[in-house]
Design an enzyme around this catalytic site. Structure first.
Site, PDB file in Angstrom:
ATOM      1  N   ARG A  85     -39.583  19.030   1.827  1.00 35.69           N
ATOM      2  CA  ARG A  85     -38.177  19.343   2.072  1.00 35.69           C
ATOM      3  C   ARG A  85     -37.978  20.616   2.895  1.00 35.69           C
ATOM      4  O   ARG A  85     -36.894  20.861   3.423  1.00 35.69           O
ATOM      5  CB  ARG A  85     -37.511  19.514   0.695  1.00 35.69           C
ATOM      6  N   CYS A 166     -27.075  24.198 -18.232  1.00 38.12           N
ATOM      7  CA  CYS A 166     -28.462  24.474 -18.632  1.00 38.12           C
ATOM      8  C   CYS A 166     -29.352  24.593 -17.400  1.00 38.12           C
ATOM      9  O   CYS A 166     -30.364  25.283 -17.404  1.00 38.12           O
ATOM     10  CB  CYS A 166     -28.995  23.347 -19.509  1.00 38.12           C
ATOM     11  N   HIS A 200     -11.138  32.353 -16.974  1.00 38.69           N
ATOM     12  CA  HIS A 200     -10.568  33.698 -16.997  1.00 38.69           C
ATOM     13  C   HIS A 200      -9.331  33.721 -16.086  1.00 38.69           C
ATOM     14  O   HIS A 200      -9.373  33.248 -14.935  1.00 38.69           O
ATOM     15  CB  HIS A 200     -11.589  34.738 -16.544  1.00 38.69           C
ATOM     16  N   ASP A 353     -12.481  42.933 -15.569  1.00 40.14           N
ATOM     17  CA  ASP A 353     -11.852  42.667 -16.857  1.00 40.14           C
ATOM     18  C   ASP A 353     -12.834  41.977 -17.822  1.00 40.14           C
ATOM     19  O   ASP A 353     -12.890  42.312 -19.012  1.00 40.14           O
ATOM     20  CB  ASP A 353     -10.614  41.778 -16.638  1.00 40.14           C
ATOM     21  N   CYS A 373     -27.586  21.849 -26.645  1.00 41.59           N
ATOM     22  CA  CYS A 373     -26.896  20.583 -26.372  1.00 41.59           C
ATOM     23  C   CYS A 373     -27.312  19.552 -27.431  1.00 41.59           C
ATOM     24  O   CYS A 373     -28.456  19.573 -27.887  1.00 41.59           O
ATOM     25  CB  CYS A 373     -27.283  20.043 -25.001  1.00 41.59           C
ATOM     26  N   CYS A 376     -30.477  17.842 -26.591  1.00 40.62           N
ATOM     27  CA  CYS A 376     -31.516  18.670 -25.962  1.00 40.62           C
ATOM     28  C   CYS A 376     -32.869  18.433 -26.632  1.00 40.62           C
ATOM     29  O   CYS A 376     -32.974  18.444 -27.860  1.00 40.62           O
ATOM     30  CB  CYS A 376     -31.137  20.147 -26.076  1.00 40.62           C
ATOM     31  N   CYS A 381     -35.826  25.646 -24.693  1.00 38.81           N
ATOM     32  CA  CYS A 381     -34.505  26.014 -25.211  1.00 38.81           C
ATOM     33  C   CYS A 381     -34.617  26.352 -26.693  1.00 38.81           C
ATOM     34  O   CYS A 381     -34.017  27.304 -27.181  1.00 38.81           O
ATOM     35  CB  CYS A 381     -33.532  24.846 -25.050  1.00 38.81           C
TER      36      CYS A 381
HETATM   37  C1  LIG Z   1     -23.349  26.176  -9.352  1.00 40.86           C
HETATM   38  C2  LIG Z   1     -23.769  25.064  -9.767  1.00 40.86           C
HETATM   39  C3  LIG Z   1     -25.048  24.412  -9.522  1.00 40.86           C
HETATM   40  C4  LIG Z   1     -25.589  23.433 -10.331  1.00 40.86           C
HETATM   41  C5  LIG Z   1     -25.018  22.874 -11.601  1.00 40.86           C
HETATM   42  C6  LIG Z   1     -26.823  23.054  -9.732  1.00 40.86           C
HETATM   43  C7  LIG Z   1     -27.646  22.079 -10.251  1.00 40.86           C
HETATM   44  C8  LIG Z   1     -28.783  21.615  -9.613  1.00 40.86           C
HETATM   45  N1  LIG Z   1     -29.303  21.995  -8.396  1.00 40.86           N
HETATM   46  C9  LIG Z   1     -30.433  21.286  -8.151  1.00 40.86           C
HETATM   47  C10 LIG Z   1     -31.291  21.388  -7.057  1.00 40.86           C
HETATM   48  C11 LIG Z   1     -31.098  22.266  -5.990  1.00 40.86           C
HETATM   49  N2  LIG Z   1     -30.077  23.161  -5.830  1.00 40.86           N
HETATM   50  C12 LIG Z   1     -30.253  23.811  -4.655  1.00 40.86           C
HETATM   51  C13 LIG Z   1     -29.442  24.774  -4.119  1.00 40.86           C
HETATM   52  C14 LIG Z   1     -28.286  25.248  -4.736  1.00 40.86           C
HETATM   53  N3  LIG Z   1     -27.785  24.881  -5.968  1.00 40.86           N
HETATM   54  C15 LIG Z   1     -26.637  25.587  -6.231  1.00 40.86           C
HETATM   55  C16 LIG Z   1     -25.803  25.509  -7.365  1.00 40.86           C
HETATM   56  C17 LIG Z   1     -25.985  24.625  -8.431  1.00 40.86           C
HETATM   57  N4  LIG Z   1     -27.039  23.803  -8.618  1.00 40.86           N
HETATM   58  C18 LIG Z   1     -26.423  26.461  -5.116  1.00 40.86           C
HETATM   59  C19 LIG Z   1     -25.293  27.434  -5.006  1.00 40.86           C
HETATM   60  C20 LIG Z   1     -27.446  26.247  -4.200  1.00 40.86           C
HETATM   61  C21 LIG Z   1     -27.611  26.906  -2.838  1.00 40.86           C
HETATM   62  C22 LIG Z   1     -28.075  28.278  -2.880  1.00 40.86           C
HETATM   63  C23 LIG Z   1     -28.184  28.833  -1.472  1.00 40.86           C
HETATM   64  O1  LIG Z   1     -29.289  28.916  -0.968  1.00 40.86           O
HETATM   65  O2  LIG Z   1     -27.185  29.183  -0.825  1.00 40.86           O
HETATM   66  C24 LIG Z   1     -31.456  23.371  -4.040  1.00 40.86           C
HETATM   67  C25 LIG Z   1     -32.076  23.924  -2.772  1.00 40.86           C
HETATM   68  C26 LIG Z   1     -31.431  23.466  -1.530  1.00 40.86           C
HETATM   69  C27 LIG Z   1     -31.781  22.049  -1.194  1.00 40.86           C
HETATM   70  O3  LIG Z   1     -32.954  21.656  -1.293  1.00 40.86           O
HETATM   71  O4  LIG Z   1     -30.858  21.297  -0.857  1.00 40.86           O
HETATM   72  C28 LIG Z   1     -31.983  22.387  -4.863  1.00 40.86           C
HETATM   73  C29 LIG Z   1     -33.246  21.612  -4.654  1.00 40.86           C
HETATM   74  C30 LIG Z   1     -30.634  20.423  -9.273  1.00 40.86           C
HETATM   75  C31 LIG Z   1     -31.797  19.467  -9.410  1.00 40.86           C
HETATM   76  C32 LIG Z   1     -29.616  20.648 -10.176  1.00 40.86           C
HETATM   77  C33 LIG Z   1     -29.351  20.052 -11.493  1.00 40.86           C
HETATM   78  C34 LIG Z   1     -30.153  19.744 -12.409  1.00 40.86           C
END
Ligand SMILES: C=CC1=C(C)c2cc3[nH]c(cc4nc(cc5[nH]c(cc1n2)c(C)c5CCC(=O)O)C(CCC(=O)O)=C4C)c(C)c3C=C
Ligand SMILES: [Fe+2]
Length: 736
Positions: A85, A166, A200, A353, A373, A376, A381
């Protein structure tokens, strides 16, 4: 298009220097490393790569974090997927200016927060903010060491995710408690935590202001009709089933914001950024835009509701992929994206706040956090909440014994849950689905399957293989050389008919420009008859596809046009190879035939096992009944004409043709009670050919809740040429 969240820092008309002006101890506390802060605020977040070079490691950490993802053979598969990736994700970061702005925003927010805290809570000043990231520097564990060496009296661990999941906040908190396990904590530092703050009032006001800023950009006649699409990072449904509170907390934020706005506009909560092939929370943001646009809605405001600063998913996914590319594609009139809270003064008031009240209150930890959970099964956890947490000195007047009381009480209630509920023992299969889904989420040790399986089709090995195949299938986006493993297949492949050459010649004569045809013929459809061939041609295909799409969609019914969704994409990975698993013979009124099944090699057992296991997971399995079908499929995939524009991934199961009617008039769509004939143009328009043509349609669904997928099939009297011009429809009654 290049975006950078960092460049946006000074916007909003908010002068951060006003807040940074020197006031007693506060500024020096942050600028002079030697000055001891009385209160440390640890801003927890996942972080994002600041440079291209960090992307690989960052993804590696995400993919190997068992709280974020649960993969079979995670230590091998996680790094493998991360590597696969990396280039794709690097490109996205390049397009937003080279890196994630999360660190810059978090540092600024922390600094502004501490300035304000120094004012409103002088008794706990000086305050100093620290950043602790989960997947990239500054890592939380390193920051904790830094805090310990600074020696504050008190540390507030402050999650920067307003809504708890989680997978995100939970993972960060668990990593802290794991860090403390086995270490001698500094008894002089008191720790406490803020784990969520979804409703909030000032956070809610901030979002409302961000929305108003965008609504103001609409003309008066359009403003009230703009749909507010609250977009949150999606979550796998298996996490939801486990009881993760994130969906309801995001919903709570949305409701509160809409109440603050007096429900001024239509709105919808939608989900973005799905990763991997499993089902996640829907509707997806892009689908929602498409479907609303198809319904004539053309004005939108997208609001990132689950993250407090700009990041790749606002700057790339929302801004570039949806507000720019998709909006153009579906002819949106105006689509704007609300800024994340960032440094909005109301947002700084909000976090001030929250921390101030926390410092003045006496709850060091949210009891909700201590209650796992309902479904869970994570050992981590359990350990974190029942053991490690009590090793951290508390910050309030509550004694450690009382603190432990919470843990012990919790611990007991957990232990009293009979572990046997985790076993999968029941038949019939439908009844076992839920349990399998809810308990197979984390990589459970095999011993949890210790009770014998009564269902012969589902074995632990197959469940693991299934997950493995899923991940592998999803994780690559190109067909690869391993798919060409056909020697095994070729050796065992029965040719089901003697008419293959005949048909090849026939088609080649009729379509002289065709240089490559791949199809199989089989006896006329009858009982158990199914698709056995494909037609593919690198140059003609484009033309055929065009012809099909336009003629189908415009001649059948104008309303169906708008309901045309993305065509299918089949993704095959180099790790999924196919194996012959069974052959059976059958006959219909005029012919005998024989079919051979191939399944992904990793499945143990026969094709039925594979099929049933997939069914349990509502996943279609690619089975190819003949070598020709397999090769055709492969060719189609490799044909860039087919693959380049496809966005949806799913699994192809070439399944039986439902019915072969005698003439085109025998079947049709119904639309609003009206009979809409399904006119199938013949590929060459040859009348001599057309006279024997029969029409078929195979219908499939990738899951019971999904849209119907139609595969066009043309039959020549006693043989069928199947081609992959599939499309997906919604809300169409099909009548034979
Ligand atoms: C804020 C809420 C978020 C949840 C809930 C969340 C769950 C979640 N994410 C993945 C896998 C990836 N997330 C990736 C990037 C990423 N995730 C969030 C937020 C949540 N993720 C943000 C803000 C970002 C981006 C951060 C940044 O660099 O700006 C990525 C990496 C990017 C990609 O490959 O596309 C992965 C992988 C899972 C599997 C998951 C729930 C279980
Ligand atoms: Fe994520």
């Amino acid at each position: 298009m290049m975006r950078s969240g960092i460049q946006k820092l000074p916007q909003n008309g908010f002068n951060i220097y006003q807040l940074l002006k020197p006031r007693n101890f506060s500024l020096s506390a942050r600028n002079c490393d030697n000055l001891r802060p009385k209160t440390a605020i640890l801003m927890l977040n996942m972080g994002g790569p600041q440079t291209k070079d960090q992307v690989g490691d960052y993804l590696h950490r995400i993919m190997t974090d068992r709280e974020m993802m649960q993969l079979p053979f995670q230590d091998t598969l996680g790094p493998y997927i991360a590597r696969k990736r990396t280039a794709e994700v690097q490109k996205k970061y390049e397009e937003i200016g080279g890196g994630s702005p999360i660190l810059k925003w978090t540092q600024l927010q922390g600094s502004l927060l501490c300035n304000r805290l120094d004012q409103v809570s002088p008794e706990t000043a000086p305050h100093k903010s620290y950043v602790g990231f989960r997947y990239v520097t500054p890592f939380t564990e390193d920051t904790i060491k830094e805090i310990e060496s600074d020696g504050p009296e008190r540390v507030v661990i402050f999650s920067q995710y307003p809504q708890y999941s989680c997978a995100t906040s939970g993972s960060s908190f668990n990593s802290i408690f794991t860090h403390f396990n086995g270490k001698k904590p500094n008894k002089n530092i008191k720790w406490s935590m803020i784990d969520r703050w979804p409703t909030h009032h000032l956070l809610v006001k901030t979002f409302a202001e961000r929305i108003k800023e965008k609504l103001a950009e609409f003309t008066d006649d359009k403003r009230d009709d703009a749909i507010l699409l609250f977009s949150a990072h999606s979550l796998p449904l298996k996490n939801v089933r486990r009881g993760d509170s994130y969906p309801s907390e995001v919903g709570a934020t949305v409701n509160a914001v809409m109440a603050e706005l007096n429900h001024c506009n239509p709105y919808c909560l939608v989900w973005q950024s799905k990763v991997g092939p499993l089902p996640w929370l829907e509707p997806f943001t892009d689908d929602a835009i498409k479907m609303y646009a198809a319904k004539g809605k053309k004005n939108f405001v997208l609001i990132p509701i689950a993250f407090v600063n700009e990041h790749i998913e606002t700057l790339h996914e929302l801004d570039i992929e949806y507000c720019h590319d998709l909006a153009k594609e579906v002819k949106v009139e105006k689509i704007l994206r609300a800024a994340a809270p960032n440094d909005h003064p109301l947002f700084i008031d909000a976090i001030t706040d929250i921390v101030d009240k926390h410092l003045k209150g006496n709850q060091k930890i949210n009891p909700k956090f201590l209650t796992r959970c309902p479904h869970c099964v994570s050992e981590r956890c359990h350990k974190t909440r029942c053991e490690n947490i009590s090793k951290i000195p508390s910050t309030t007047g509550i004694s450690t014994t009382e603190d432990n009381y919470l843990d012990i009480k919790y611990n007991k209630s957990f232990e009293s849950v009979p572990q046997s509920t985790l076993n999968v023992t029941t038949t019939p299969i439908n009844k076992t689905f839920t349990k399998i889904l809810s308990t197979s989420n984390s990589m459970r040790p095999t011993k949890q399957f210790s009770r014998p399986f009564k269902n012969p089709f589902i074995t632990p090995a197959n469940l693991i293989d299934l997950q493995y195949c899923r991940m592998m299938i999803e994780s690559t986006t190109e067909a690869t050389s391993a798919m060409t493993e056909p020697p095994i297949l070729a050796a065992t492949e029965p040719i089901t008919t003697t008419t293959l050459n005949e048909v090849t010649t026939e088609i080649e004569t009729k379509m002289p420009e065709t240089t490559s045809t791949t199809f199989v013929v089989e006896p006329k459809a009858g009982t158990l008859s199914s698709t056995t061939g494909s037609f593919s041609h690198p140059t003609r295909l484009d033309e055929i596809t065009k012809k099909f799409t336009t003629s189908h969609m415009t001649t059948t019914s104008s309303t169906t046009t708008t309901e045309l969704l993305t065509p299918m994409k089949v993704v095959i990975s180099d790790d999924v190879t196919f194996l012959k698993v069974g052959t059976y013979r059958g006959s219909n009124e005029s012919n005998e035939y024989q079919k051979t099944y191939f399944i992904p090699q990793r499945f143990r057992g026969d094709w039925l096992t594979a099929k049933v296991t997939c069914k349990a997971f509502e996943m279609e399995l690619a089975t190819f009944e003949t070598l020709n079908e397999f090769t055709s499929f492969q060719q189609l995939w490799e044909d860039s004409q087919f693959s380049k524009n496809f966005k949806t991934t799913f699994y192809l199961h070439v399944d039986g043709i439902t019915k072969t009617p005698k003439s085109p008039d025998d079947w049709y769509f119904t639309k609003n009670g009206r009979k809409v004939p399904f006119k199938m143009p013949w590929l060459t328009g040859e009348p001599s050919f057309a006279k024997n043509v029969e029409y078929c349609l195979s219908i499939g669904k990738k899951s019971s809740t999904d849209f119907l997928q139609f595969n066009d099939t043309i039959c020549y009297s006693n043989r069928r040429v199947y081609h992959f011009n599939s499309f997906v429809c919604q809300k169409i009654d099909f009548v034979f």
